[in-house]
Scaffold this active site. Sequence first.
Site, short mmCIF file in Angstrom:
data_model
loop_
_atom_site.label_atom_id
_atom_site.label_comp_id
_atom_site.label_asym_id
_atom_site.label_seq_id
_atom_site.Cartn_x
_atom_site.Cartn_y
_atom_site.Cartn_z
N LEU A 130 -26.07 -53.52 -13.53
CA LEU A 130 -26.70 -54.71 -12.95
C LEU A 130 -25.73 -55.88 -12.82
CD1 LEU A 130 -27.44 -57.17 -15.16
CD2 LEU A 130 -29.13 -55.52 -15.89
N ARG A 131 -25.97 -56.65 -11.77
CA ARG A 131 -25.20 -57.88 -11.56
C ARG A 131 -26.07 -59.05 -12.00
NH1 ARG A 131 -25.30 -57.51 -5.34
NH2 ARG A 131 -27.31 -56.68 -5.99
N LYS A 179 -34.63 -66.55 -29.93
CA LYS A 179 -34.65 -65.83 -28.65
C LYS A 179 -35.94 -65.04 -28.51
CE LYS A 179 -30.27 -64.06 -26.95
NZ LYS A 179 -29.35 -62.93 -27.13
N LYS A 212 -18.81 -46.26 -15.70
CA LYS A 212 -19.04 -47.70 -15.79
C LYS A 212 -17.72 -48.48 -15.82
CE LYS A 212 -20.60 -51.64 -16.31
NZ LYS A 212 -21.76 -52.43 -16.55
N CYS A 219 -18.33 -59.53 -18.20
CA CYS A 219 -18.05 -58.10 -18.02
C CYS A 219 -16.64 -57.80 -17.51
CB CYS A 219 -19.07 -57.48 -17.09
SG CYS A 219 -20.72 -57.48 -17.81
N THR A 262 -21.64 -51.26 -22.22
CA THR A 262 -20.36 -50.74 -21.75
C THR A 262 -19.46 -50.47 -22.96
OG1 THR A 262 -20.62 -52.04 -19.76
CG2 THR A 262 -18.40 -51.23 -20.22
N THR A 266 -20.82 -55.81 -26.10
CA THR A 266 -19.58 -55.23 -26.62
C THR A 266 -18.44 -56.18 -26.21
OG1 THR A 266 -19.44 -53.90 -24.59
CG2 THR A 266 -20.31 -52.82 -26.54
N LYS A 285 -20.43 -67.59 -11.65
CA LYS A 285 -20.85 -67.27 -10.28
C LYS A 285 -22.17 -67.98 -10.03
CE LYS A 285 -23.38 -62.98 -10.50
NZ LYS A 285 -23.30 -61.56 -10.23
C1 UDX Z 1 -20.27 -57.17 -12.77
C2 UDX Z 1 -20.48 -55.93 -11.91
O1 UDX Z 1 -20.62 -56.31 -10.54
C3 UDX Z 1 -21.71 -55.18 -12.37
O2 UDX Z 1 -21.89 -54.00 -11.62
C4 UDX Z 1 -21.56 -54.85 -13.85
O3 UDX Z 1 -22.72 -54.22 -14.34
C5 UDX Z 1 -21.29 -56.11 -14.65
O4 UDX Z 1 -20.16 -56.80 -14.12
P1 UDX Z 1 -21.37 -59.62 -12.86
O5 UDX Z 1 -20.53 -59.89 -14.06
O6 UDX Z 1 -22.78 -60.05 -12.86
O7 UDX Z 1 -21.38 -58.04 -12.55
O8 UDX Z 1 -20.67 -60.36 -11.64
P2 UDX Z 1 -20.08 -59.97 -10.20
O9 UDX Z 1 -21.08 -60.27 -9.16
O10 UDX Z 1 -19.50 -58.61 -10.22
O11 UDX Z 1 -18.91 -61.04 -10.07
C6 UDX Z 1 -17.86 -61.07 -11.02
C7 UDX Z 1 -16.89 -62.18 -10.75
O12 UDX Z 1 -16.14 -61.87 -9.59
C8 UDX Z 1 -17.51 -63.55 -10.50
O13 UDX Z 1 -16.77 -64.52 -11.20
C9 UDX Z 1 -17.38 -63.73 -8.99
O14 UDX Z 1 -17.29 -65.07 -8.64
C10 UDX Z 1 -16.09 -62.98 -8.72
N1 UDX Z 1 -15.98 -62.48 -7.34
C11 UDX Z 1 -16.87 -61.57 -6.85
C12 UDX Z 1 -14.93 -62.91 -6.53
O15 UDX Z 1 -14.10 -63.72 -6.96
N2 UDX Z 1 -14.83 -62.41 -5.26
C13 UDX Z 1 -15.70 -61.51 -4.75
O16 UDX Z 1 -15.54 -61.12 -3.60
C14 UDX Z 1 -16.76 -61.09 -5.56
#
Ligand code: UDX
Length: 442
Positions: A156-157, A37, A213, A269, A124, A88, A332
């Site tokens: 962050l997302r 990495k 968080k 997450c 987290t 974590t 996603k």
């Molecule tokens: C998430 C939090 O948004 C972020 O703030 C945190 O720091 C880490 O966890 P992430 O895991 O990148 O971020 O994804 P996120 O965009 O939150 O989506 C999570 C899941 O929810 C995805 O599988 C997405 O498809 C699903 N989702 C999201 C839905 O099913 N419906 C929605 O309306 C939004």
Amino acid sequence: MGCRIAVFGTGYLGATHSACMAELGHEVVGVDVDTAKLATLAAGEAPFFEPGLNDVLKANVDAGRLRFTSSYEEAAEFADVHFIGVATPQKRGELAADLTYVDSVVTRLAPLLTRPAVIYGKSTVPVGSAARLSEMAQHLAPIGDAVELAWNPEFLREGFAVHDTLHPDRIVLGIDLERRGRAEEVARELYRDIVGEGVPFLVTDRETAELVKTAANAFLATKISFINAMAEVCEAAGADVSELADAIGYDARIGRRFLNAGIGFGGGCLPKDIRAFMARAGELGANQALTFLREVDSINMRGRTRMMEMTREVAGGSLIGTRVAVLGAAFKPDSDDIRDSPALNIAGQIQLQGASVTVFDPKAINNSRTLFPTLNYASDVRDACDGADVTLVLTEWEEFQRLEPAYLDPIVRCQRIIDGRNCLDQAKWRNAGWTYRGVGRR
Ligand code: UDX
């Protein structure tokens, strides 16, 4: 003149944080145990797909502000500020979070600290971890309590990691309020440009910062499961959950974001964070407060089984010998992350029911193949849908949203499409003669 920073962990969180801190003008060393990495990162490339990250990595490696190492000695010698950005994950066979990696950063780093330093945790963690790690660090460090440990959670997302790091909604800092040291002053210096843009900077105690968080993620998960529960009711009542979401979303107190019904949430997450939150509340004697999260989790997991059942129904009552095309494997779009991906989970369940499943994803095929070697993988949509009896869209990549029925007509065996993310124009598919099914849609 920027600060000298070490970031421990070079995953989604650590790699992005390293690159963005360098982008803010600091001198940064990223530290990881995985040398493969590190070599990729040193060449200015992320070891995973994240839009825009390669540009920031490359620019800052080239500018000499960003480098990578596996040596804790080198990092401790170089930096005055240390960030913990390791994973974590969920403990095997338990709901709780596994803090092995976080603990190991502190136990390896602290004994090397010979001048005053601030450690900021970003991972987290269960509430109470920062206070425990702080004691551990001060006990192990030759400089004793001249090492400070504060918590600075990351929100962050994936898919928007660079944007969210450089332009966050807020910065939260949890410090030891009893003996305010330098953690706040140093953080204001680190994030000067961001705070200067008017981003709220909230200082609180470490426990509150840790909880901010987990509470945020629990709320987001609840919002998704709420709308998925509404989808179940809509299906039973012959109503449409997308229109319902639009209508309730106009109420500013509710808001339309994160109200997309579908196969539910996955990723590295939300699923494990709500479980770890329940486990921690239990340890603290507040388990009743979070029992609703068990329901949030069940609604979410049920969405996956329901999608498998819907596929069986659309296939005519049995999946045995059916050819199923699955479009999407990442949890996603704009990510190659397949951790706890609902799409792959559903693909696996359908295959176990006797169907032949072929998966295509624009970015996540290599990761998927490693985790689920028994599924078939295609190199494009055409290849995946070849002779399909049912086509499923399980990750809302733009490429899939733009698909035209006329393109698939000569490729598939049966014109049946299931929209696991309610991301397709149902009228377009129905008008073209396809059987269309969404989640909670008429
Ligand atoms: C998430 C939090 O948004 C972020 O703030 C945190 O720091 C880490 O966890 P992430 O895991 O990148 O971020 O994804 P996120 O965009 O939150 O989506 C999570 C899941 O929810 C995805 O599988 C997405 O498809 C699903 N989702 C999201 C839905 O099913 N419906 C929605 O309306 C939004």
